[in-house]
Design an enzyme around this catalytic site. Sequence first.
Site, PDB file in Angstrom:
ATOM      1  N   SER A 137     -20.549  23.514  16.369  1.00  0.00           N
ATOM      2  CA  SER A 137     -21.547  22.444  16.478  1.00  0.00           C
ATOM      3  C   SER A 137     -20.784  21.150  16.722  1.00  0.00           C
ATOM      4  CB  SER A 137     -22.367  22.343  15.195  1.00  0.00           C
ATOM      5  OG  SER A 137     -21.574  21.767  14.183  1.00  0.00           O
ATOM      6  N   ALA A 160     -12.256  33.577   7.526  1.00  0.00           N
ATOM      7  CA  ALA A 160     -11.632  34.865   7.821  1.00  0.00           C
ATOM      8  C   ALA A 160     -12.722  35.908   8.050  1.00  0.00           C
ATOM      9  CB  ALA A 160     -10.728  35.273   6.663  1.00  0.00           C
ATOM     10  N   ASN A 208      -7.192  32.515   6.034  1.00  0.00           N
ATOM     11  CA  ASN A 208      -6.642  33.510   5.104  1.00  0.00           C
ATOM     12  C   ASN A 208      -7.060  34.908   5.549  1.00  0.00           C
ATOM     13  OD1 ASN A 208      -4.990  32.375   3.122  1.00  0.00           O
ATOM     14  ND2 ASN A 208      -6.734  31.674   1.909  1.00  0.00           N
ATOM     15  N   SER A 252      -0.751  27.074   3.344  1.00  0.00           N
ATOM     16  CA  SER A 252      -1.081  26.814   1.944  1.00  0.00           C
ATOM     17  C   SER A 252      -0.978  25.340   1.624  1.00  0.00           C
ATOM     18  CB  SER A 252      -0.151  27.588   1.014  1.00  0.00           C
ATOM     19  OG  SER A 252      -0.469  27.249  -0.328  1.00  0.00           O
ATOM     20  N   GLY A 298      -4.104  23.687   0.393  1.00  0.00           N
ATOM     21  CA  GLY A 298      -5.461  23.151   0.273  1.00  0.00           C
ATOM     22  C   GLY A 298      -5.687  22.013   1.254  1.00  0.00           C
ATOM     23  N   LYS A 341       1.512  35.189   3.118  1.00  0.00           N
ATOM     24  CA  LYS A 341       0.527  34.271   2.524  1.00  0.00           C
ATOM     25  C   LYS A 341      -0.305  34.993   1.468  1.00  0.00           C
ATOM     26  CE  LYS A 341      -1.911  30.690   1.580  1.00  0.00           C
ATOM     27  NZ  LYS A 341      -3.287  30.852   1.446  1.00  0.00           N
ATOM     28  N   HIS A 382       1.761  35.252  -1.537  1.00  0.00           N
ATOM     29  CA  HIS A 382       1.778  33.894  -2.116  1.00  0.00           C
ATOM     30  C   HIS A 382       0.553  33.701  -3.011  1.00  0.00           C
ATOM     31  CE1 HIS A 382       0.099  29.814  -2.096  1.00  0.00           C
ATOM     32  NE2 HIS A 382       1.340  29.357  -2.075  1.00  0.00           N
ATOM     33  N   ASN A 383      -0.611  34.089  -2.495  1.00  0.00           N
ATOM     34  CA  ASN A 383      -1.830  33.914  -3.282  1.00  0.00           C
ATOM     35  C   ASN A 383      -1.840  34.814  -4.517  1.00  0.00           C
ATOM     36  OD1 ASN A 383      -2.543  32.201  -1.205  1.00  0.00           O
ATOM     37  ND2 ASN A 383      -4.662  32.884  -1.160  1.00  0.00           N
ATOM     38  N   GLU A 399       0.192  33.152  -6.910  1.00  0.00           N
ATOM     39  CA  GLU A 399      -0.612  32.002  -7.385  1.00  0.00           C
ATOM     40  C   GLU A 399      -1.548  32.445  -8.526  1.00  0.00           C
ATOM     41  OE1 GLU A 399      -2.593  29.675  -4.168  1.00  0.00           O
ATOM     42  OE2 GLU A 399      -4.469  30.142  -5.184  1.00  0.00           O
TER      43      GLU A 399
HETATM   44  C1  6PG Z   1      -3.572  27.908  -0.796  1.00  0.00           C
HETATM   45  C2  6PG Z   1      -4.594  28.696  -1.600  1.00  0.00           C
HETATM   46  C3  6PG Z   1      -5.865  28.946  -0.865  1.00  0.00           C
HETATM   47  C4  6PG Z   1      -6.828  29.841  -1.641  1.00  0.00           C
HETATM   48  C5  6PG Z   1      -7.395  29.188  -2.835  1.00  0.00           C
HETATM   49  C6  6PG Z   1      -8.595  29.880  -3.453  1.00  0.00           C
HETATM   50  O1  6PG Z   1      -2.490  28.450  -0.673  1.00  0.00           O
HETATM   51  O2  6PG Z   1      -3.850  26.799  -0.357  1.00  0.00           O
HETATM   52  O3  6PG Z   1      -4.017  29.906  -1.928  1.00  0.00           O
HETATM   53  O4  6PG Z   1      -5.519  29.565   0.342  1.00  0.00           O
HETATM   54  O5  6PG Z   1      -7.871  30.192  -0.804  1.00  0.00           O
HETATM   55  O6  6PG Z   1      -6.410  29.018  -3.782  1.00  0.00           O
HETATM   56  O7  6PG Z   1      -8.342  31.154  -3.883  1.00  0.00           O
HETATM   57  P1  6PG Z   1      -9.350  31.895  -4.874  1.00  0.00           P
HETATM   58  O8  6PG Z   1     -10.724  31.374  -4.575  1.00  0.00           O
HETATM   59  O9  6PG Z   1      -9.232  33.329  -4.568  1.00  0.00           O
HETATM   60  O10 6PG Z   1      -8.925  31.520  -6.244  1.00  0.00           O
END
Ligand code: 6PG
Length: 476
Positions: free
Chosen positions: A34, A76, A102, A128, A130, A182, A185-186, A189
């Site tokens: 849009s 995704a 992602n 990564s 945010g 990645k 990484h998550n 996390e």
């Molecule tokens: C990043 C994060 C991001 C991820 C959020 C939410 O590296 O910036 O990993 O990609 O989407 O942290 O993840 P959840 O909603 O699964 O907690």
Amino acid sequence: QSADIGVTGLAVMGRNLARNFARHGHRVALHNRSTARTSALMAEFGHEGAFVPSETMAQFVASLARPRRIVIMVKAGEPTDAVIDELVPLLEEGDIVVDGGNAHFLDTRRREAALREHGLHFVGTGISGGEEGALEGPSIMPGGTAQAYRSLGPLLESIAAQVDGRPCCTHVGPDGAGHFVKMVHNGIEYADMQLIAEAYDLLRHGAGRQPAEIARTFRTWNEDRLNSYLIEITAEVLGHTDAATGRPFVDIVQDRAEQKGTGRWTVQTALELGVPVSGIAEAVFARSLSGSVTLREAARELPGPTETWLDSAAADRFAGDVEQALYASKIVAYAQGFNQIQAGSAEYGWQIAPGAMASIWRGGCIIRAKFLDRIEAAYQADAQLPTLLTDEYFRKALGEAQSAWRRVVSTAAQLGVPVPGFATALAYYDSLRAGRLPAALIQGQRDFFGAHTYRRIDRDGVFHTLWAGDRSEQER
Ligand code: 6PG
């Protein structure tokens, strides 16, 4: 003049990434399904750099210099496939399509193979950090061909976070390697967040401290070896007071952790690769458990221990122990994640350098932390290291932490404070250390009920004992 790079999908991540490119002097083509988002970006941030907005995908593609470099920043799954399907007929051989979402690495492998058929490069890229990271400098994990990286890499490196003059971006490996890394990484996390949450819970319900006090403890920890983005923001969250009620913010939030799926993918993939990432698995399960409302309601009245709180002297000592346990458990969680990267790399032939991953995670990303320097150094010293735990620095840290770590896990059990992350990390450590594991007994059980056979310690071959008969041994 043609644009250097294009971004399609201008929700907050795409918008910030486009602005980041523009702020670094690149000419950025813009497109969104849009046009309202494109116009909004131009109205608000058009002055930040050279943008080339387009209303249609065809105009967008035409506005790019060749080989075209196009970053897709949409959700995704199906939305990504829809954009790819729309793009591909408009592209020419050698053009580069980047997926910055992602995505699951298996989807990335599929898309890469499909686009290769058309002579196009598909670069599945983990990003990564945010919203803020996308704008100020994320950690970037691109997969795909080396040829694509030669064209794209300099642009990505220019917008990535920089640590000690090095960009937090490197070519991870072919096809799905970037999205795989990645994903892990998550997963890490999730594990790190769970461990920090357990540390908080222990200080709150073991040491009897209030959130504001715990925030101060985390701030102190953040000045030392635990220094990391996640510890820093934890202190911020714990120090925050809810304006409406005047209560600690952490007390007015529903205690059900949500998840979008990347942690679950990490565990599913680890199960398939046979890599024991117990810390990540416990973290995913802990989120699921927290959201199991009916289960928790039903179990609420189950009896717990009679001991509560520690007295104040014991509580102070305990806080120090928790720091040690957190550090040790964190080492284990990262060691497991790095093993998963090595296993994925071996399975798919990616040749990922684990030390380089530690290096590009030092800045920009959610798990950025001081101790990633140590991980990078460990793999620099020995690229084939079977586990980070045996690296000299980590071995020493674990050795120093272990008594405190054991005290924390046993105190938690006695007080009835759940610490799945700490406990599983310690169990992993002790399992790896063990000279003999009870797995031998499991082999015996399997052979007993199903003639599944076993191997002996003293001879080659596969054996079965006639359990139901005379218990003599047969070689199979
Ligand atoms: C990043 C994060 C991001 C991820 C959020 C939410 O590296 O910036 O990993 O990609 O989407 O942290 O993840 P959840 O909603 O699964 O907690």
